[in-house]
Motif scaffolding. Structure first.
Motif, PDB file in Angstrom:
ATOM      1  N   CYS A   1       0.820  -1.209   0.000  1.00 24.03           N
ATOM      2  CA  CYS A   1       0.000   0.000   0.000  1.00 24.03           C
ATOM      3  C   CYS A   1       0.858   1.265   0.000  1.00 24.03           C
ATOM      4  O   CYS A   1       1.885   1.342   0.672  1.00 24.03           O
ATOM      5  N   THR A   2       0.429   2.243  -0.797  1.00 25.51           N
ATOM      6  CA  THR A   2       1.026   3.571  -0.793  1.00 25.51           C
ATOM      7  C   THR A   2      -0.003   4.549  -0.246  1.00 25.51           C
ATOM      8  O   THR A   2      -1.124   4.625  -0.762  1.00 25.51           O
ATOM      9  N   ILE A   3       0.367   5.288   0.803  1.00 26.29           N
ATOM     10  CA  ILE A   3      -0.584   6.177   1.475  1.00 26.29           C
ATOM     11  C   ILE A   3      -0.174   7.627   1.278  1.00 26.29           C
ATOM     12  O   ILE A   3       0.975   7.989   1.515  1.00 26.29           O
ATOM     13  N   HIS A   4      -1.129   8.431   0.831  1.00 21.71           N
ATOM     14  CA  HIS A   4      -0.926   9.872   0.697  1.00 21.71           C
ATOM     15  C   HIS A   4      -1.481  10.562   1.947  1.00 21.71           C
ATOM     16  O   HIS A   4      -2.587  10.258   2.398  1.00 21.71           O
ATOM     17  N   MET A   5      -0.710  11.470   2.487  1.00 18.44           N
ATOM     18  CA  MET A   5      -1.102  12.156   3.722  1.00 18.44           C
ATOM     19  C   MET A   5      -1.736  13.502   3.386  1.00 18.44           C
ATOM     20  O   MET A   5      -1.136  14.331   2.694  1.00 18.44           O
ATOM     21  N   ASP A   6      -2.975  13.718   3.848  1.00 19.56           N
ATOM     22  CA  ASP A   6      -3.685  14.986   3.635  1.00 19.56           C
ATOM     23  C   ASP A   6      -3.767  15.768   4.943  1.00 19.56           C
ATOM     24  O   ASP A   6      -4.523  15.387   5.848  1.00 19.56           O
ATOM     25  N   PRO A   7      -2.993  16.847   5.107  1.00 16.33           N
ATOM     26  CA  PRO A   7      -3.123  17.669   6.322  1.00 16.33           C
ATOM     27  C   PRO A   7      -4.383  18.526   6.264  1.00 16.33           C
ATOM     28  O   PRO A   7      -4.684  19.142   5.231  1.00 16.33           O
ATOM     29  N   ILE A   8      -5.153  18.531   7.318  1.00 11.16           N
ATOM     30  CA  ILE A   8      -6.376  19.326   7.372  1.00 11.16           C
ATOM     31  C   ILE A   8      -6.382  20.149   8.658  1.00 11.16           C
ATOM     32  O   ILE A   8      -5.642  19.881   9.607  1.00 11.16           O
ATOM     33  N   VAL A   9      -7.228  21.175   8.680  1.00  6.59           N
ATOM     34  CA  VAL A   9      -7.376  22.044   9.843  1.00  6.59           C
ATOM     35  C   VAL A   9      -8.591  21.580  10.642  1.00  6.59           C
ATOM     36  O   VAL A   9      -9.683  21.429  10.089  1.00  6.59           O
ATOM     37  N   ARG A  10      -8.411  21.382  11.953  1.00  9.03           N
ATOM     38  CA  ARG A  10      -9.497  20.861  12.771  1.00  9.03           C
ATOM     39  C   ARG A  10     -10.031  21.855  13.798  1.00  9.03           C
ATOM     40  O   ARG A  10     -11.187  21.766  14.192  1.00  9.03           O
TER      41      ARG A  10
END
Length: 390
Positions: free
Chosen positions: A301-310
């Motif tokens: 598996c290749t995982i892309h990291m999405d930074p979000i504001v919480r």
């Protein structure tokens, strides 16, 4: 019984994820099919010649073609076990799909041949003569074919082999075809002489329909495997369950699973993380998830990291508004990767939506519909939407 046979003939027979063990199981099933079909061919062809039965001789020749089908599966297991190389970086396991396609053509050929023979007998009826030896050979043949089908299907389940599933279906179709010849012979004992010549072709046509259905089903399943199918619910549930063990993973989306044969699965997905937290820790978590997916699920598996504001009140407010708008359109649509980019004259809301294939709203119309509802609330807000189909 299958486990006992495996222990007798295959070293480490339970470790079917090992390509060597898997190949050994496939070789065992294929060699068994070749030997049994050759023996049935010899017995039927001999009896057919001695008693002048065209049907039994034809059934014997059909067993010879079945031996060829088992030979195809034998070669497919040999090739699929080859390691990846420069020309085939994902290995050779998909050769089994090609082999399944060939076996499906064998099954359909049996159906065509049965139809041709049945129509010939309908227009030129041939009286059947009851022969106890012929009936005994046919009964043994049906039993042998059923044993073969069960044996091949059991190994197919154990190894997750499409070609063995197709071969098992082929054996089951042969059992039905031979059973039709057997019943036609037995019918001569109880039915009037004027009817018995038509029993054999009628039974043949009925069996041909069943064989065509089975052959087309194998062909369709193989076609789907070649084109690529959606991952099973068990696979997606296992991936989501593993990711959900980590509180740092705030959301998962854009999951794509590719199968390169029963022993090679690739996947990619996006995981949302808190953009204000330590990026190095988040990266370590992503690496750990990738490693566990491979070790526990056998998925590269290749995982892309999405930074979000919480914790931004404005972002949270507009996220809730947008989510409500999307759910009002279709509650099956999910919202993810949400960002808000303010400017001097307007603000962009950038996000992805996962839309089920069953939703028939055109993508451009769907984007405009969501954008217009956002603008009704605040005309300075615009949307940049990416649509993923699920």
């Amino acid at each position: 019984m299958l486990n006992l046979i495996g222990r007798l003939f295959i070293k480490n027979s339970q470790q079917v994820e090992d390509p060597t063990v898997r190949r050994a199981w496939g070789t065992l099933a294929s060699v068994f099919g070749i030997v049994m079909n050759l023996l049935l061919f010899a017995a039927k062809f001999t009896v057919g010649v001695l008693f002048g039965s065209v049907a039994i001789r034809a059934d014997g020749i059909n067993n010879l073609s079945d031996a060829a089908g088992s030979l195809v599966s034998l070669f497919s297991f040999k090739i699929s076990a080859k390691p990846a190389d420069r020309d085939h970086p994902f290995g050779h396991a998909r050769i089994e799909y090609v082999a399944s396609l060939i076996v499906s053509f064998f099954i359909l050929f049996i159906g065509v041949d049965l139809v041709r023979e049945a129509f010939g007998k309908l227009f030129a009826p041939v009286p059947l003569q009851f022969e106890i030896v012929a009936v005994a050979v046919l009964a043994i043949s049906v039993l042998c074919k059923l044993v073969m089908a069960l044996f091949q299907r059991g190994i197919a389940r154990k190894t997750n082999s499409d070609v063995l599933r197709a071969t098992a279906t082929d054996s089951l179709c042969d059992a039905c075809a031979t059973a039709a010849v057997l019943l036609a012979n037995l019918a001569t004992l109880i039915l009037p002489d004027g009817i018995t010549p038509y029993i054999d072709p009628v039974m043949g046509l009925l069996v041909a329909v069943l064989i065509f259905i089975a052959g087309l089903r194998v062909l369709n399943d193989t076609k789907n495997s070649i084109l690529g199918t959606a991952p099973t619910k068990e696979t997606t549930d296992a991936i989501f369950a593993l990711v959900s063990e980590y509180p740092e993973a705030l959301g998962i989306h854009d999951l794509i699973v590719h199968s390169y044969g029963p022993s090679r699965t690739l996947a990619s997905l996006h995981i949302e993380v808190d953009g204000k937290k330590d990026i190095f820790r988040a990266h370590d978590i992503i690496d750990l998830i990738e490693r566990r997916l491979f070790e526990e699920q056998g998925i590269s598996c290749t995982i892309h990291m999405d930074p979000i504001v919480r914790d931004d009140p404005a972002v949270s407010r507009w996220y809730d508004i947008t989510k409500r708008i999307v759910c009002d359109i279709d509650e099956r649509i999910s919202l993810h990767d949400f960002r808000m980019v303010p400017g001097f004259t307007h603000t962009n809301l950038i996000f992805d939506i996962a839309v089920p294939f069953e939703n028939k709203i055109p993508e451009d119309k769907l984007k405009n519909l969501i954008g217009s509802k956002i603008s009704e609330i605040d005309s300075t807000f615009f949307t940049v939407i990416t649509i993923d189909r699920i």
